[in-house]
Design an enzyme around this catalytic site. Structure first.
Site, short mmCIF file in Angstrom:
data_model
loop_
_atom_site.label_atom_id
_atom_site.label_comp_id
_atom_site.label_asym_id
_atom_site.label_seq_id
_atom_site.Cartn_x
_atom_site.Cartn_y
_atom_site.Cartn_z
N HIS A 1 33.88 38.05 45.63
CA HIS A 1 32.72 37.77 46.48
C HIS A 1 33.06 38.00 47.96
O HIS A 1 32.35 38.75 48.67
CB HIS A 1 32.28 36.32 46.25
CG HIS A 1 31.08 35.91 47.04
ND1 HIS A 1 29.80 35.96 46.54
CD2 HIS A 1 30.96 35.44 48.30
CE1 HIS A 1 28.95 35.53 47.45
NE2 HIS A 1 29.62 35.22 48.54
N GLU A 2 34.14 37.38 48.40
CA GLU A 2 34.53 37.56 49.81
C GLU A 2 34.91 39.01 50.08
O GLU A 2 34.66 39.54 51.16
CB GLU A 2 35.66 36.61 50.20
CG GLU A 2 35.37 35.10 50.01
CD GLU A 2 34.09 34.63 50.66
OE1 GLU A 2 33.69 35.21 51.69
OE2 GLU A 2 33.45 33.69 50.13
#
Lengths: 514, 514
Positions: free
Chosen positions: B278-279
């Site tokens: 996600h990051e």
């Protein structure tokens, strides 16, 4: 409220007014400090974790922070505030000291035109890049034109500051207020007079063996040992941390966030050990500065030499002492049983204190170190006196190393190109390293005099009394006293090499048996 | 030179003048960006390495940086520059876009009095501390008065900005320009209409088993795996790095210094895996912004929802796909042979996509997630409409969770106190999470349409075409287009939930066999 005002006599009103002005002064000064401390965080990150492509944008972010801080510290409104405050008789003592010192800074800052500041900053950047390249290619001629430009600008800077007797005095003032060529000529005169005698005695004795430091010491074990030493000398890990860096340094963002860095060479245990204790000494000073004076002169270190006195005291007077290793060697043997099984405590102690003329300042022992500084000091003075052209430096450097240390660098990388300082325009910085060692010896002698139990405490790994003594005598004062004043206050006299000479004579007599 | 000038016609002179003004604009805007980026470095340090005692001074350093940046971005001279530039017809297209967007920011910033800005900043700090304490003691009443104060201030802020139809529109504008209550009511109306049907089908099917994620996965092995995934999706480690943080985040100091953080739970492999990808998606966006537009609107992300579309696309459309694990599962088996020996690729894939109503938003699956957001959106709207008192929130929260998800938090810590956002005054932020997922599905469908080979590439761990597609269609534009405009440009239509609904229907039909 109105009723109160009518009843108040004049002095209270003035007091209140002074108080308001002082608050304004504090706010501005601390705001500039916030920006400088933010820059310090960016600097720390740059040396520890920053990814490589970040370099150019980080440079501009740092430049912006510096410009913003400079604007606050030099704007006229701030100056007027300082002038007003400095005429107030009702400032409390600490406040008056802060105002006095800030005014000193302000007036000094105002002497440099922004054109000169910019030229210096640009020259520093160009010169640093040229120095990097010159080192890589081992070619002084790449650095020479930039260094020439830098020297010319430092001349201009000295003229802008104004000075008596010697332009070097003006430049020294950036690092060591009150120090002069007269003082340094005297100091290094003694170095030239006295240290060769000591070196002669050592030379005539049997050389000690330091090969035990060059076995394989695993990284993690070295790291853990350094953490345990830092912890026991009193470094507060809740107000700091240690990280890896290629060139070890200490940096501070407030007295409750002071970071040290160290390097680890698995084939040279000494490299980590001394850098860690040395930086620990710097850090204990920063952690000991008064929190309530954050960002103000009384919350800042006294000078570079006093800062260096703290690192050298812990590194040399404590960390390279037999007492210290009586306490730590058993632990070290447990940690590195293979590496040290055939090495006695005494051999280990002697090995770490080996004296031998060498080419590189940062690796020098406690005695020959000062010749490295002396050579740089004399070159800086000569550059400012224009008695030696930049182009002649490599040859002159070699001559001086031969003259004072009996060694000749095989190339300029290990010669005139070894230090970063000149590329940054830091002329007048090197002497503070020697001054720091000499103050360290004076302070440590005084601490011993006041607490004869100190050697036993060190052997017992109890450093609290020593740290408290430094807190009380040095750290708590911030910039209140200049180096010499502080030394007088603590020891009863100003800078005096005899403490160092006595310390060195005694130490090396024990090690080399003369 | 003079000769040239005489020969030049008027347009060149004007061009030059515009050019000079634009350079001044750039300098000021980038200076503010430098300060904000410096603050981001301090923020990153705070969440990763900062020692605990540093907290109060770090807070004041961050406040000073924010104030200095705000002063630059709101001073009248800067505004005049923007007004002058915006009337110039001879600005190049990119420059004109920057000026237009900066003027939009400037005029918006000017609407808030410094008293309100200060009150919001102070309330945010108090409210955040109260929220921390309320969570620790599981007691909403500690947070309630601060939240009430915050809601009142957000009302004032909405009034100061001005709005049509609903105060929420004004607040949304800080995160998602152009989004309105009308749009969100429509979006969440569809969520309420469509997703329960899907959930019903899943509920009626046999639940999948995700217990393989909760074996013991050693920290270092998890870490190394996450680095290898980040590397292969195209994250540039020379322009970034990954560190540990309790609450994973991405932060950027320039397109060439974009840092991700992740957490590692040795008993929950999923925790690290999804936070890291996600990051990574956020970071690929930041690394893809145009370097030449550093600090300017065209060098900044389009909106929060578009940012979230990038993280969700990589996390969900790529990272939770069967294709992805066809490519990665053999590696994973080698890394964790014991943990996964009895787990087939298909079981692993199904386990990671388990859909089950739960209490905590950040742990929710791709389907039920949007009910978490919907509940928060409806509460925020009600708070601004003053139709629900702050004191009633815990009970209302429980009702809504029961209503939409069929679960009831046993305490407020896992209920109304679970998110930090309201304590910061971030009203209007939550909806961007859902919008991001919906845009992600639209973008991914379009990428598939344009490159039917994409599933095969993903299976072959080749992400370059997908990344290049995102660079070309999203990253390169910075803030040039608002979310909806960008979506139209890429897919031919604005926000449209059908892509997400289609994606989810197809995916879960495969997993749950309906």
């Amino acid at each position: 409220m109105i009723f109160c005002k009518i009843l108040q006599a004049e002095p209270f009103y003035i007091m209140n007014h002074t108080e308001t002005l002082y608050q304004q002064y504090k706010e501005q000064t601390q705001k500039a400090a916030d920006l400088n401390n933010a820059a310090a965080v960016l600097g720390w990150d740059q040396e520890t974790y920053m990814p490589v492509k970040s370099v150019p944008f980080r440079a501009r972010q740092l430049a912006t922070l510096a410009t913003q801080a400079h604007e606050i510290a030099t704007n006229e409104a701030y100056g007027n505030l300082l002038y007003k405050l400095s005429s107030k008789a009702d400032l409390a003592d600490g406040a008056a000291q802060n105002v006095r010192l800030s005014l000193e800074d302000y007036e000094k800052n105002k002497k440099l035109s922004s054109a000169l500041v910019e030229a210096l900053s640009e020259a520093s950047s160009n010169s640093f890049n040229a120095w990097i390249k010159a080192r890589q290619e081992n070619d002084f001629s790449i650095f020479a034109p930039e260094l020439e430009r830098m020297v010319a600008l430092k001349h201009q800077q000295a003229e802008a500051y104004g000075y008596e007797a010697h332009p070097y005095n003006a430049l020294m003032d950036d690092y060591e207020k009150g120090a002069t060529v007269t003082l340094l000529d005297n100091v290094f005169g003694q170095v030239k007079e006295e240290l060769p005698k000591l070196l002669k005695k050592i030379e005539n004795a049997t050389q000690v063996d330091d090969s035990c430091f060059n076995k394989f010491y695993p990284r993690n074990e070295q790291w853990d040992f350094s953490l345990s030493v830092l912890k026991s000398i009193g470094y507060d890990f809740k107000a700091g941390r240690q990280d890896y860096a290629e060139h070890p340094f200490t940096t501070s963002f407030s007295p409750v966030d002071v970071r040290v860095t160290t390097r680890v060479d698995e084939n040279d245990f000494a490299s980590m050990l001394w850098s860690s204790i040395h930086e620990g000494g710097h850090a204990l000073y920063e952690q000991g500065l008064p929190v309530a004076q954050y960002g103000l002169p009384l919350g800042a270190a006294a000078s570079l030499s006093v800062h260096e006195s703290q690192s050298r005291l812990w590194e040399n007077c404590v960390g390279r002492s037999l007492d210290f290793w009586k306490g730590y060697y058993p632990q070290l043997l447990q940690r590195f049983p293979e590496q040290l099984k055939a090495v006695s405590l005494e051999a280990f102690y002697k090995g770490m204190n080996k004296v031998q003329p060498s080419l590189v300042r940062t690796e020098a022992d406690e005695v020959t170190y000062h010749f490295h500084v002396l050579i740089r000091y004399e070159i800086e003075k000569a550059l400012l006196e224009k008695t030696i052209p930049v182009a002649d430096l490599p040859a002159y450097w070699k001559e001086q190393y031969q003259r004072y240390l009996g060694v000749t660098p095989p190339d300029d990388k290990r010669g005139v190109l070894q230090d970063v300082h000149w590329s940054h325009g830091s002329f007048g910085y090197f002497p503070t390293y020697s001054l720091g060692s000499f103050y360290a010896a004076q302070f440590f002698a005084q601490a011993l005099k006041e607490n004869p139990a100190l050697p036993g405490e060190i052997e017992g790994r109890q450093f609290n009394n020593l740290l408290q003594w430094l807190r009380n005598n040095v750290h708590q004062y911030g910039r209140r006293y200049r180096s010499e004043e502080l030394c007088k206050k603590i020891t009863g006299q100003g800078l005096d090499l005899s403490a160092f000479l006595h310390y060195a004579e005694k130490k090396y007599a024990g090690i080399y048996g003369f």
